[in-house]
Design a protein around this motif. Structure first.
Motif, PDB file in Angstrom:
ATOM      1  N   THR A   1       0.837  -1.192   0.000  1.00 57.87           N
ATOM      2  CA  THR A   1       0.000   0.000   0.000  1.00 57.87           C
ATOM      3  C   THR A   1       0.874   1.245   0.000  1.00 57.87           C
ATOM      4  OG1 THR A   1      -1.726   1.261   1.165  1.00 57.87           O
ATOM      5  CG2 THR A   1      -0.185   0.013   2.525  1.00 57.87           C
TER       6      THR A   1
ATOM      7  N   GLY B   1      -4.040   2.181  -0.702  1.00 53.22           N
ATOM      8  CA  GLY B   1      -4.069   2.111  -2.153  1.00 53.22           C
ATOM      9  C   GLY B   1      -2.879   1.373  -2.723  1.00 53.22           C
TER      10      GLY B   1
ATOM     11  N   THR C   1      -4.261  -0.194  -9.278  1.00 52.52           N
ATOM     12  CA  THR C   1      -5.408   0.590  -9.746  1.00 52.52           C
ATOM     13  C   THR C   1      -6.577   0.544  -8.770  1.00 52.52           C
ATOM     14  OG1 THR C   1      -6.168  -1.321 -11.031  1.00 52.52           O
ATOM     15  CG2 THR C   1      -4.802   0.300 -12.179  1.00 52.52           C
ATOM     16  N   GLU C   2      -6.297   0.285  -7.501  1.00 53.02           N
ATOM     17  CA  GLU C   2      -7.368   0.231  -6.510  1.00 53.02           C
ATOM     18  C   GLU C   2      -7.003   1.018  -5.255  1.00 53.02           C
ATOM     19  OE1 GLU C   2      -9.739  -3.904  -7.175  1.00 53.02           O
ATOM     20  OE2 GLU C   2      -7.873  -4.047  -6.044  1.00 53.02           O
ATOM     21  N   THR C   3      -8.018   1.607  -4.654  1.00 47.93           N
ATOM     22  CA  THR C   3      -7.899   2.181  -3.319  1.00 47.93           C
ATOM     23  C   THR C   3      -9.043   1.614  -2.490  1.00 47.93           C
ATOM     24  OG1 THR C   3      -9.256   4.113  -3.897  1.00 47.93           O
ATOM     25  CG2 THR C   3      -6.876   4.324  -4.161  1.00 47.93           C
ATOM     26  N   TRP C   4      -8.819   1.481  -1.200  1.00 53.03           N
ATOM     27  CA  TRP C   4      -9.873   0.914  -0.366  1.00 53.03           C
ATOM     28  C   TRP C   4      -9.816   1.504   1.037  1.00 53.03           C
ATOM     29  CZ3 TRP C   4      -5.560  -1.404  -2.143  1.00 53.03           C
ATOM     30  CH2 TRP C   4      -4.679  -1.975  -1.226  1.00 53.03           C
TER      31      TRP C   4
ATOM     32  N   GLU D   1     -12.738  -4.299   5.475  1.00 55.80           N
ATOM     33  CA  GLU D   1     -12.864  -3.408   4.328  1.00 55.80           C
ATOM     34  C   GLU D   1     -14.265  -2.804   4.306  1.00 55.80           C
ATOM     35  OE1 GLU D   1     -13.040  -3.857  -0.463  1.00 55.80           O
ATOM     36  OE2 GLU D   1     -11.256  -4.713   0.516  1.00 55.80           O
TER      37      GLU D   1
ATOM     38  N   ARG E   1     -14.397   0.148  -1.626  1.00 51.66           N
ATOM     39  CA  ARG E   1     -13.277  -0.010  -2.560  1.00 51.66           C
ATOM     40  C   ARG E   1     -13.578   0.757  -3.844  1.00 51.66           C
ATOM     41  NH1 ARG E   1      -8.857  -3.814  -3.475  1.00 51.66           N
ATOM     42  NH2 ARG E   1      -9.294  -4.564  -1.354  1.00 51.66           N
ATOM     43  N   TRP E   2     -12.545   1.432  -4.366  1.00 48.63           N
ATOM     44  CA  TRP E   2     -12.645   2.151  -5.630  1.00 48.63           C
ATOM     45  C   TRP E   2     -11.678   1.532  -6.642  1.00 48.63           C
ATOM     46  CZ3 TRP E   2     -12.405   4.590  -0.920  1.00 48.63           C
ATOM     47  CH2 TRP E   2     -13.441   5.480  -0.587  1.00 48.63           C
ATOM     48  N   ARG E   3     -12.103   1.443  -7.898  1.00 43.43           N
ATOM     49  CA  ARG E   3     -11.220   1.014  -8.984  1.00 43.43           C
ATOM     50  C   ARG E   3     -10.893   2.234  -9.840  1.00 43.43           C
ATOM     51  NH1 ARG E   3     -10.781  -4.365  -8.884  1.00 43.43           N
ATOM     52  NH2 ARG E   3     -12.460  -5.556  -7.877  1.00 43.43           N
TER      53      ARG E   3
END
Length: 244
Positions: free
Chosen positions: A36, A49, A52-55, A64, A67-69
């Motif tokens: 991360t 993050g 290509t992802e953050t959470w 969790e 989550r964003w892509r």
């Protein structure tokens, strides 16, 4: 609420773990190593993050939450932040060589905030005085409207600018790599500059109450901004109250 401290996740070498800040007891640990960027506290949650992802996770138990892509990978650089908090519902993330994307907490949306025409440094944007500041890889700042994502102005002094934008009344103060201080108007114009009295600079930190801290090679310098607020000139060497 339990105050927590988190360790691990750097370069994917170790698991991420949390400890109780008061008594040091372990609270949780991921079963595998993880990677991360530098985490950011977002309200009562923790933003992570990689790729290509953050959470978003609950810092007390590691669950969790959201989550964003992302269309581009999160910019990753050792010890450099990637996230910038704008308000309680919106956070910006540096992606790719030239982009800033916005994360929305309420809707879970990802919006393109700003795309530059030149490469940016691999570090998070800065938010000061209602303006988002981005450092270019070569030299200078690009200032962006925090609500619309439109470019406002560009500051180019012929040398790299270090991290840190200090609000000085209705103006701003930034520092060049050589230690020169520059006072900017509300439209980004350079109004005044100081001699390079601090040596090679690394960062400028706003301490509030008209004071700032300049981190230089081997020293910390406290600088008073009183004179610049009255418009009588830029901060001078005499304004340095001490270093160590």
């Amino acid at each position: 609420m339990t105050a927590t401290h988190h360790v691990g996740g750097w370069r994917g070498y170790t698991p991420l773990a949390a400890f109780d800040l008061e008594d040091g007891r372990p609270l949780w640990r991921t079963p595998q190593r993880m990677d991360t960027v530098l985490p950011l506290s977002w309200g009562d949650s923790l933003l992570l993050g990689s790729g290509t992802e953050t959470w978003l996770i609950d810092p007390r138990d590691g669950r969790e939450l959201l989550r964003w892509r992302l269309p581009e990978p999160v910019t990753s650089a050792d010890h450099e932040p990637a996230f910038t908090m704008i308000d309680s519902g919106r956070c910006l993330v540096r992606c790719g060589p030239r982009s800033i994307w916005g994360l929305r907490l309420s809707s879970g949306r990802v919006d393109r905030f700003f795309g530059h025409d030149a490469d940016l440094l691999s570090s998070a944007a800065e938010f000061a005085g209602g303006v988002v500041w981005l450092r270019e890889r070569r030299h200078g700042h690009v200032a962006v409207h925090a609500d619309t994502g439109s470019a406002l102005w560009k500051v180019d002094v012929g040398q790299p600018l270090v991290r840190g934008v200090v609000r000085d009344g209705g103006m701003f103060v930034v520092a060049g790599l050589s230690g020169v201080l520059l006072r900017l108007g509300s439209d980004g114009r350079i109004l005044e500059r100081s001699p390079s009295f601090a040596g090679r600079a690394a960062e400028l930190v706003d301490l509030g109450a008209g004071e700032m801290l300049m981190v230089t090679k081997g020293a910390l310098k406290m600088i008073a901004l009183g004179s610049s607020r009255r418009g009588t000139g830029p901060p001078r060497a005499a304004a340095v109250r001490g270093s160590r």
